[in-house]
Design a protein around this motif. Structure first.
Motif: not given
Length: 765
Positions: A517-537
């Motif tokens: 979101a801080s780089r122009g994305g939507s809330e949906t995009e932002d949440l998905a990018l956060q979840n990718i990191q968490a699930r890969l851990r």
């Protein structure tokens, strides 16, 4: 027999009226395990042997000690009852019960009905099978699913023994029901766990009927701040009724989420005589005290109102089964003509007062002070013992923990560190079983010297900091510092390449590239990018848990530890199937507030000073990019409480009111308006509605919640403890409408009250 003379310490004749009746009794903590029939039998026999060595003539054991308490639906299987009969037969065929009255817990099938029973055994015979009168059916317990309560107080009937028990005892049948055992010098009866907590506890009527010694075989789980309540009930029971009260408990992980926290007790006339440990690595702990029965009789006789109630008696009278082999008149009508013990030889006349020819003389035990752990100690010690049992019984090689440098994962690491200290200290004190388990898990031979706590942690505790471009240098540094102080085998890895690969696969599939979101994305995009990191851990955690022992040249696998606290689970502030998904979660039912206190305690207790900085740092997930111009060496700009829209302290209030206070949205609002008078009703309403919205939206995550140590009474774990739906109407339309209406009426009333006060002030001026 051996007595103390009132005037001097010379041995007296038992018939001397001046002799003092001293009785030595024992209770115990046993680390039983569901369905471990051989292990449970060995621990029961060991506790009886230790009680006899201590000079006891009565030994009390925990609830369902032969099977383990946590068998759950295995209690529905005939196998479980058969194995318990076989275990009891083994005990009775040996000499364990000779010279000592043993009170043993096991399941029994009587007249086609399953009962949770106490078996009174003496000299190889069964005197009485006493079924539980009241079931525990709330919170963590579902006893009525597996057992039926005995509905006929003060009644006994004939029970035909299994073939195994007939062969072992020479008895065909024994009394079954609510009775007591009468020795020649006193009367003994029992309660089972929940019966102490009921308003009309059996010990009251039993004491009025002349019972002087009451045992409570229990399986009571640890919950923060609960022990004081448990002990106060026992002290109050004997303070009001007089008499001796013994409490036995399981201690350890019985195979589930609960940790049974021991603390075997002996109290007399409202005073504590002896107390066992609450948290221990020992499999068997026996607690013994010697009491003067004259003190009980004098205490009771001094209370005129008690004497008046006792003189009225009960109808029917409490059946007394003679330890010498015959039933009293009160029980005779309910028993077969063969007598209370059925066929076979009868025990000789039995006294509870110790025999000086066999046992050492014991002076009366002096009252002592109750030892209570602080909540922060409980948060560390209870889960540490639970993890130790799980580790050694699963035959795993150790633990793996994603260590982020935050308070939650650091708390999990601290608990493992405390576990290492506890077990090494127990091994050094001479506990052979603990020493054997330590050497086995550490890959040492039996002759090797015991490792230090830090060396043991290095062998069994593996941690990894899994960083991305969004991780801060401060958390990376704190994780490494804590791992070093505890002794964990620590590593750090960056998973940006894996994150980029997953995003690249998505881009190849759709032609789109998600942005924060801080780089122009939507809330949906932002949440998905956060979840990718968490699930890969989570993916890397299981990969490392499988392969790190191999990489270190060791056999076995690691158990993955989670670190989601109870408040985050309640709010749903976690990614489903992220690194909160694990094999075990020792902090899953502990609040963030208590965890931070535990970190401060551990920093002081063990000298792990890195915890001071960790506890002071604001909680952050570090899944979004840092704000522009942020200091790379400082704290991350993404803060948990900002993301959640509520503080951790507020979450604790929501959780307790929801579960312990049994509040829905409207009643929670009404409670919090009174609790938070500094906030306007509309502000309280907004907080309550926000909580219930996210609680409803995220409830489905609780169906996949990692098995967690049960510590807090508002745990949201729906698998065992919190039986509620996981699909809600998250708008809560009627509830929120009523809250808004109530808040509006309250604020209108406050405004009118303020206006009236203002007008009165103007008049007075």
């Amino acid at each position: 027999m051996h007595y103390f003379n009132r005037g001097n310490s010379q041995q007296q004749d038992p018939q001397d009226s001046r002799a003092v009746p001293l009785v030595t009794v024992s209770t115990c903590n046993l680390n039983q395990w569901a369905l471990d029939f051989d292990g449970n039998l060995e621990r029961v026999e060991r506790s009886i042997r230790l009680a006899k060595e201590a000079g006891a003539r009565y030994r009390l054991g925990p609830e369902l000690e032969l099977s383990g308490y946590g068998c759950e639906d295995h209690f529905l299987e005939a196998d479980t009852l058969t194995h318990c009969d076989d275990s009891l037969a083994t005990i009775l065929k040996g000499d364990a019960t000779y010279g000592i009255l043993c009170d043993i817990g096991l399941p029994v099938m009587h007249a086609g009905v399953r009962y949770n029973c106490r078996a009174f055994c003496l000299d190889g015979k069964i005197l009485l099978l006493r079924p539980k009168l009241f079931m525990a059916d709330d919170g963590n317990y579902r006893e009525s699913r597996h057992f039926t309560s005995w509905k006929r107080a003060n009644e006994v009937e004939d029970h035909v023994l299994s073939i195994a028990l007939q062969d072992a005892t020479g008895q065909f049948s024994v009394p079954f029901g609510h009775g007591a055992v009468a020795a020649t010098d006193t009367v003994v009866a029992t309660e089972t766990c929940e019966e102490l907590w009921t308003p009309r506890s059996p010990h009251i009527e039993q004491s009025l009927a002349g019972v002087e010694i009451t045992g409570n075989g229990s399986a009571s789980h640890h919950e923060l701040r609960k022990l004081d309540t448990r002990v106060s009930y026992m002290l109050a029971a004997t303070r009001k009724c007089g008499g001796v009260y013994l409490y036995a408990n399981q201690q350890g992980c019985d195979g589930g989420r609960l940790y049974f926290d021991g603390c075997a007790l002996i109290v007399c006339n409202g005073k504590l005589l002896a107390q066992g440990s609450q948290f221990s690595a020992a499999d068997v702990e026996v607690v013994t005290a010697t009491v003067n029965l004259d003190d009980v009789r004098a205490y009771r006789a001094a209370c005129a109102s008690r004497s008046d109630q006792s003189s009225r008696g009960a109808r029917p009278a409490l059946p007394l089964i003679r330890a010498g082999g015959a039933a009293t008149a009160a029980a005779a009508a309910a028993l077969p003509a063969a007598g209370a013990l059925g066929g076979g030889a009868q025990p000789q006349s039995f006294r509870l007062a110790t025999d000086g020819a066999t046992y050492a003389t014991h002076p009366p035990t002096v009252p002592t002070t109750l030892k209570l752990h602080t909540p922060e100690e409980e948060c560390a010690l209870g889960p540490a013992c639970w993890l130790w049992d799980y580790l050694r019984r699963s035959r795993a090689a150790g633990f793996f923990l994603p260590l982020s440098g935050g308070a939650d994962s650091s708390s999990t690491a601290v608990i493992v560190g405390v576990m290492c200290h506890l077990v090494v200290e127990a091994a050094e004190r001479g506990d052979r079983q603990v020493a054997s388990d330590v050497r086995r898990i550490a890959g040492m031979s039996s002759g090797d010297p015991l490792p230090s706590a830090q060396a043991l942690a290095n062998s069994l505790m593996h941690t990894a900091y899994m960083g991305t471009a969004n991780s801060g240098a401060a958390t990376r540094r704190r994780a490494a510092a804590l791992a070093g102080q505890i002794g964990a085998c620590h590593s750090a890895l960056d998973i940006d390449a894996a994150v980029a690969a997953v995003v690249g696969v998505f881009r190849a599939l759709t032609g789109n590239t998600p942005r924060f979101a801080s780089r122009g994305g939507s809330e949906t995009e932002d949440l998905a990018l956060q979840n990718i990191q968490a699930r890969l851990r989570m993916v890397f955690a299981y990969l490392l848990a499988q392969l790190l022992p191999w990489a270190r040249g060791r056999p076995g696998f690691l158990l993955v530890l989670g670190s989601a606290n109870v408040d985050e689970s309640l709010r749903g502030y976690m990614t489903k199937y992220d690194c909160s998904s694990a094999d075990l979660n020792p902090i899953g039912a502990i609040s963030k507030v208590d965890l931070k206190r535990m970190l401060s305690w551990a920093a002081e207790r063990y000298g792990w000073d890195s915890l001071t900085e960790i506890g002071a740092a604001p909680p952050t997930a570090e899944l979004r990019p840092m704000e522009e111009g942020a200091d790379d060496g400082g704290e991350h700009s993404q803060l948990d409480e900002d993301d959640m829209g509520m503080t951790y302290e507020e979450l604790s209030h929501f959780g307790r009111l929801r579960k312990v206070g049994l509040c829905g949205p409207v009643s929670m609002f009404r409670s919090l308006v009174a609790l938070w008078p500094a906030l306007a009703p509309s502000a309280v309403a907004a907080k309550v509605k926000l909580f219930f919205y996210f609680y409803g939206v995220n409830r489905h995550k609780m169906t996949t919640l990692t098995p967690a140590y049960h510590a807090e009474a508002y745990s949201p774990d729906d698998n065992r403890f919190d039986l509620r739906p996981f699909l809600y109407n998250m708008r809560w339309p009627r509830q929120f409408r009523d809250i808004d209406a109530m808040a509006g009426d309250m604020e209108a009333g406050l405004a009118a009250q303020a206006q009236q006060q203002q007008q009165q002030q103007l008049k007075s001026d």
